[in-house]
Design an enzyme around this catalytic site. Structure first.
Site, PDB file in Angstrom:
ATOM      1  N   HIS A 259       0.829  -1.205   0.000  1.00 34.56           N
ATOM      2  CA  HIS A 259       0.000   0.000   0.000  1.00 34.56           C
ATOM      3  C   HIS A 259       0.868   1.262   0.000  1.00 34.56           C
ATOM      4  O   HIS A 259       0.744   2.123  -0.878  1.00 34.56           O
ATOM      5  CB  HIS A 259      -0.919  -0.025   1.233  1.00 34.56           C
ATOM      6  CG  HIS A 259      -1.882   1.118   1.292  1.00 34.56           C
ATOM      7  ND1 HIS A 259      -3.171   1.015   0.833  1.00 34.56           N
ATOM      8  CD2 HIS A 259      -1.750   2.396   1.735  1.00 34.56           C
ATOM      9  CE1 HIS A 259      -3.795   2.176   0.994  1.00 34.56           C
ATOM     10  NE2 HIS A 259      -2.945   3.038   1.543  1.00 34.56           N
ATOM     11  N   GLU A 260       1.781   1.327   0.965  1.00 29.35           N
ATOM     12  CA  GLU A 260       2.638   2.515   1.048  1.00 29.35           C
ATOM     13  C   GLU A 260       3.552   2.605  -0.170  1.00 29.35           C
ATOM     14  O   GLU A 260       3.894   3.706  -0.625  1.00 29.35           O
ATOM     15  CB  GLU A 260       3.448   2.527   2.354  1.00 29.35           C
ATOM     16  CG  GLU A 260       2.614   2.540   3.639  1.00 29.35           C
ATOM     17  CD  GLU A 260       1.504   3.586   3.674  1.00 29.35           C
ATOM     18  OE1 GLU A 260       1.696   4.691   3.118  1.00 29.35           O
ATOM     19  OE2 GLU A 260       0.429   3.296   4.247  1.00 29.35           O
ATOM     20  N   HIS A 263       1.746   4.523  -2.812  1.00 28.59           N
ATOM     21  CA  HIS A 263       1.781   5.966  -2.504  1.00 28.59           C
ATOM     22  C   HIS A 263       3.160   6.535  -2.867  1.00 28.59           C
ATOM     23  O   HIS A 263       3.277   7.597  -3.464  1.00 28.59           O
ATOM     24  CB  HIS A 263       1.552   6.199  -1.007  1.00 28.59           C
ATOM     25  CG  HIS A 263       0.114   6.153  -0.578  1.00 28.59           C
ATOM     26  ND1 HIS A 263      -0.871   6.921  -1.172  1.00 28.59           N
ATOM     27  CD2 HIS A 263      -0.518   5.461   0.402  1.00 28.59           C
ATOM     28  CE1 HIS A 263      -2.044   6.704  -0.554  1.00 28.59           C
ATOM     29  NE2 HIS A 263      -1.861   5.807   0.387  1.00 28.59           N
ATOM     30  N   GLU A 289      -4.712   7.618  -3.280  1.00 23.32           N
ATOM     31  CA  GLU A 289      -5.146   6.328  -2.757  1.00 23.32           C
ATOM     32  C   GLU A 289      -5.327   5.314  -3.893  1.00 23.32           C
ATOM     33  O   GLU A 289      -5.176   4.104  -3.685  1.00 23.32           O
ATOM     34  CB  GLU A 289      -6.440   6.521  -1.954  1.00 23.32           C
ATOM     35  CG  GLU A 289      -6.819   5.366  -1.057  1.00 23.32           C
ATOM     36  CD  GLU A 289      -5.886   5.117   0.122  1.00 23.32           C
ATOM     37  OE1 GLU A 289      -4.972   5.918   0.372  1.00 23.32           O
ATOM     38  OE2 GLU A 289      -6.078   4.086   0.802  1.00 23.32           O
TER      39      GLU A 289
END
Ligand code: CO
Length: 500
Positions: A259-260, A263, A289
């Site tokens: 997820h990170e 980003h 996101e």
């Protein structure tokens, strides 16, 4: 010096101060000893004051106003437009309001922590009531056309209206919710292996491998451990991520890392020559996101992704995974189940959690419910949408930090992220030659290249909706998420899709 250069220099300075604050925040979350908290708060507050002075400086405002009347190229015009909007908004608030909001935020956050610990909504209620009053006032000061909630959402998802979000959640309610019900009725998958013991260091090494596989550049980034994983950047040449490691849940670290990573890849892909300008800054939280969800879910929870990665993971943890087939592993990482806690929800029920928050905060801002009504409304909605009984406010309406921070209008960006991600993923899967084969081989570079040239390099040059349209040929369309959900989870749960 041209007016535009003067503008650019000021923006750069503003950004420098803002990034210095980010360094202090990053350090606070990762390395700072406990005792540093007091002075750190003071240091950040001093810099925040200096930042505000620069942002609202009259000379800067004059330059912006003059530039807005000049004929500029598209990118320059948009930079000035966004900067002028933010300048004018900052100017709308008098010092008294800013101080009151900041004081209320600190008190509200502390009250929330205490309320959660004691499982007592009453501790939070008076502070949140004050916060909601201030947020309603803020919406009036900012102004809006359709709904006060739009004014608040603008901080996180510029140019999107409450009505547009309502339309999306209507689709969640009418299409996704019945589909989730069908999944709930199917035989459940077995995921007992996830909670066996997984060595801390081995998990850390695996996380670094995942970052590298996906193209995260460690020369312009680093990873640390923090309680709540996050990504921060000090310009596109220093983009840092954090993760958390739970020795009895292998996938918690894997998902937060992917997820990170999504980003961070966005931040690393922003054009360095546009540093400090809107054209060098991400466009909205929804688009941000979308990048994280795309890596975490569309790529990270796909069968093809694990064809390359799973044998490596098995080799790291043979005692736990040696006897789990790829097919069983794939099914279990895509388990769908009703739950109380948003942050650990699966890809589908996640949006029910967001819809509940959106409905409640919109009602609070328009004044159709009061803060004291939150627990009962919350519990009722969890029963209706997820068939879950909420045993306590600590596990219910007190679980998220957002409202205590005054971040009303933030939640929808989480769902927007998944919906944008599904649409982008559908397009890039057909744009990239032999996409599936590349993923099976573990070559994720074509994916990154596509995102770089269709999303990252533009920064805020286009509005989120325009960016989506340029990249995919149409505005945000919920259909792509529904197609993705039915296709994938219909397969995982072996549903008869004709009935769906
Ligand atoms: Co995120």
């Amino acid at each position: 010096m041209t007016k535009y250069t003067e503008y650019k220099n000021t923006r750069t300075k503003i950004n420098d101060i803002s990034k210095a604050i980010s360094v202090l925040h990053w350090d606070q979350e990762t390395n700072m000893p406990k005792g540093g908290a007091g002075l750190r708060a003071q240091q950040i507050s001093t810099l925040a004051g200096i930042l505000h002075e620069h942002k609202t400086n009259e000379t800067y405002g004059k330059v912006l106003n003059e530039l807005s009347n000049e004929t500029l190229a598209l990118k320059e015009k948009r930079n000035v437009e966004i900067s002028l909007k933010s300048f004018s908004q900052n100017k709308k608030f008098d010092t008294d309001f800013v101080i009151e909001l900041s004081k209320t935020t600190s008190e509200c956050f502390q009250a929330w922590q205490e309320a959660k610990k004691q499982d007592d909504f009453g501790v939070f209620e008076p502070h949140l009531t004050k916060m909601v009053e201030l947020k309603r006032k803020q919406a009036e000061i900012l102004g809006y056309e359709d709904h006060p909630y739009t004014a608040l959402m603008d901080e996180f998802e510029p140019d999107m209206t409450t009505k547009e979000v309502e339309v999306l959640f209507e689709q969640v309610k009418n299409e996704l919710t019945p589909f989730i019900k069908q999944v709930f009725e199917a035989p459940q998958v077995n995921d007992a292996w996830i909670s066996k013991h997984y060595n801390h260091q081995k998990q850390w090494d695996w996380g670094i491998d995942l970052l590298k596989f996906c193209g995260y550049d460690l020369n312009t980034g680093r990873q640390d451990v923090s309680t709540h994983p996050f990504t921060t950047d000090f310009g596109s040449q220093d983009v840092r991520v954090t993760t958390r490691i739970n020795e009895t849940d292998l996938m918690e670290m894997s998902w937060s890392t992917l997820h990170e990573c999504g980003h961070a890849l966005y931040e690393q892909g922003l054009p360095i020559e546009e540093y400090g300008l809107p054209s060098g800054t991400s466009v909205s939280l929804g688009i941000h996101e979308s990048q994280s969800r795309l890596y975490e879910n569309n790529l990270g929870r796909s069968y093809n992704f694990w064809q390359f990665c799973y044998p490596k993971l098995q080799a790291l943890f043979p005692e736990n995974l040696g006897n789990i087939s790829l097919q069983d592993f794939y099914k279990s990482i895509n388990k769908v189940a009703p739950s109380l806690i948003r942050t650990s929800a699966d890809e589908l029920t996640y949006h029910s959690h967001i819809m509940i928050r959106f409905e409640i905060e919109k009602a609070l801002i328009e004044g159709s419910i009061a803060v004291k009504d939150i627990p009962s409304v919350w519990n009722e909605k969890y029963k209706t949408y997820l068939n879950v009984d909420v045993p306590s406010d600590a596990l219910g309406c007190l679980q998220d930090v957002h409202w205590s921070h005054g971040s009303f209008g933030y939640f929808p960006t989480y769902s927007l992220g998944s919906f944008y991600a599904a649409q982008l993923y559908a397009k890039l899967s057909t744009d990239i030659p032999n996409y599936e084969n590349e993923v099976i081989k573990g070559n994720y570079q074509p994916l990154l290249n596509w995102l770089r040239s269709n999303i990252h390099k533009y920064g805020s040059t286009y509005k989120a909706s325009e960016l989506c349209e340029r990249a995919t040929g149409e505005k945000l369309n919920f259909k792509y998420f529904m197609d993705y959900a039915k296709n994938k989870f219909g397969n995982v749960y072996e549903l008869e899709l004709a009935k769906v």
